[in-house]
Scaffold this motif. Structure first.
Motif, PDB file in Angstrom:
ATOM      1  N   ASN A   1       0.923  -1.250  -0.017  1.00 46.06           N
ATOM      2  CA  ASN A   1       0.190   0.069  -0.112  1.00 46.06           C
ATOM      3  C   ASN A   1       0.789   1.242   0.001  1.00 46.06           C
ATOM      4  N   VAL A   2       2.124   1.249   0.609  1.00 42.65           N
ATOM      5  CA  VAL A   2       2.995   2.295   0.629  1.00 42.65           C
ATOM      6  C   VAL A   2       3.468   2.586  -0.977  1.00 42.65           C
ATOM      7  N   LEU A   3       3.639   1.327  -1.461  1.00 42.09           N
ATOM      8  CA  LEU A   3       4.495   1.748  -2.985  1.00 42.09           C
ATOM      9  C   LEU A   3       3.403   2.127  -3.862  1.00 42.09           C
ATOM     10  N   TYR A   4       1.944   1.529  -3.776  1.00 43.71           N
ATOM     11  CA  TYR A   4       0.931   2.109  -4.471  1.00 43.71           C
ATOM     12  C   TYR A   4       0.515   3.654  -4.081  1.00 43.71           C
ATOM     13  N   GLU A   5       0.706   4.023  -2.854  1.00 45.64           N
ATOM     14  CA  GLU A   5       0.548   5.593  -2.411  1.00 45.64           C
ATOM     15  C   GLU A   5       1.708   6.402  -3.249  1.00 45.64           C
ATOM     16  N   PHE A   6       2.970   5.911  -3.333  1.00 49.57           N
ATOM     17  CA  PHE A   6       3.956   6.514  -4.007  1.00 49.57           C
ATOM     18  C   PHE A   6       3.603   6.622  -5.280  1.00 49.57           C
ATOM     19  N   LYS A   7       3.125   5.681  -6.019  1.00 48.03           N
ATOM     20  CA  LYS A   7       2.616   5.779  -7.420  1.00 48.03           C
ATOM     21  C   LYS A   7       1.700   6.739  -7.708  1.00 48.03           C
TER      22      LYS A   7
END
Ligand SMILES: [Zn+2]
Ligand SMILES: [Zn+2]
Length: 263
Positions: A206-212
């Motif tokens: 979810n952190v990586l998706y948020e970054f994207k």
């Protein structure tokens, strides 16, 4: 293309004894195409900087870069801990020529490594809030290219029934990620979590998706290998993690300039 942009040699005092040349040979055997050697140099708020022979390491890296140039691309790197804690960090980087600088938060403002906190006896949620506040200080201070292993606390905080999670701290995570995007740092996918209790590479999905979602386009990948026999460990999982989140390239810093490499 197999790329590993975070690894240590015997120049780091928490790594197995092995030379830069040993490391590069192991990477060639593993089939890696582009690597960065990033030994530790930690700065502290109140203590003197860690003693690492960074100049010896840089000399060996430059020699290996030339000697093995027809077999592998070696980027000269350093992993700076707490770059914001001591003005000597900026002075250090001004007077050395690295390809890539990793920015890490290993230590809290009390100069104790996150790993060494007694999580059984402290308020872990308050600790995580302090961690994100400190991380935001570091990111706002800047001076590095890659923001490393932001999931480091998740790796080491688990004890008893307590399962650490960033889910309650997504506002703070978002503030860090916004700053990371705005300043053009690459967010690192670090394989170390794969070999701990989480059994997956960091940061959490979810952190990586948020970054994207916030417009992040630059990611880095690294094994964080501390021995010659595990270079490139978990790199395939990092690439899969990146692709699931919609990233098809990795940012490589050459002479501190960002270039995209397809994965
Ligand atoms: Zn680190
Ligand atoms: Zn490291």
């Amino acid at each position: 293309m197999l790329i590993d942009l975070h690894m240590h040699t015997g120049y780091s005092d928490d790594a197995a004894a092995h030379s830069v040349e040993d490391k590069v040979r192991a990477c060639i055997d593993r089939g890696l195409s582009i690597i960065a050697i990033t030994d530790h140099l930690d700065f502290w708020h109140h203590l003197p900087p860690q003693e690492t022979d960074v100049d010896g390491c840089l000399r060996d890296m430059n020699a290996a870069k030339t000697a093995f140039s027809d077999q592998i691309e070696l980027l000269t790197g350093v992993e700076i801990g707490q770059i914001h804690a001591d003005p000597r960090a900026a002075e250090f980087l001004r007077t050395r020529a690295f390809d890539t600088v990793i920015g890490s938060l290993h230590g809290m403002p009390n100069d104790v490594d996150i790993y060494f906190h007694d999580f059984k006896h402290i308020d872990c949620d308050a600790f995580l809030q302090d961690y994100f506040d400190e991380l935001l200080h570091m990111v706002r201070h800047g001076g590095f290219d890659v923001l490393a292993h932001i999931d480091y606390p998740l790796r080491v905080m688990r004890h008893g029934d307590y399962i650490p999670s960033f889910d309650r701290f997504m506002t703070s995570v978002e503030a860090v990620l916004r700053e990371t995007v705005a300043r053009g740092y690459a967010l690192e996918l670090n394989a170390a979590g794969l070999f701990g209790w989480q059994k997956r590479v960091g940061p959490p999905e979810n952190v990586l998706y948020e970054f994207k979602r916030l417009g992040g386009e630059r990611i880095s990948i690294g094994s964080d290998s501390h021995a010659p026999n595990n270079v490139g460990r978990g790199i395939e999982e990092c690439i899969a993690h990146a692709k699931r989140a919609g990233f098809n390239s990795v940012t490589v810093f050459r002479q501190r300039r960002a270039e995209q490499v397809m994965i």
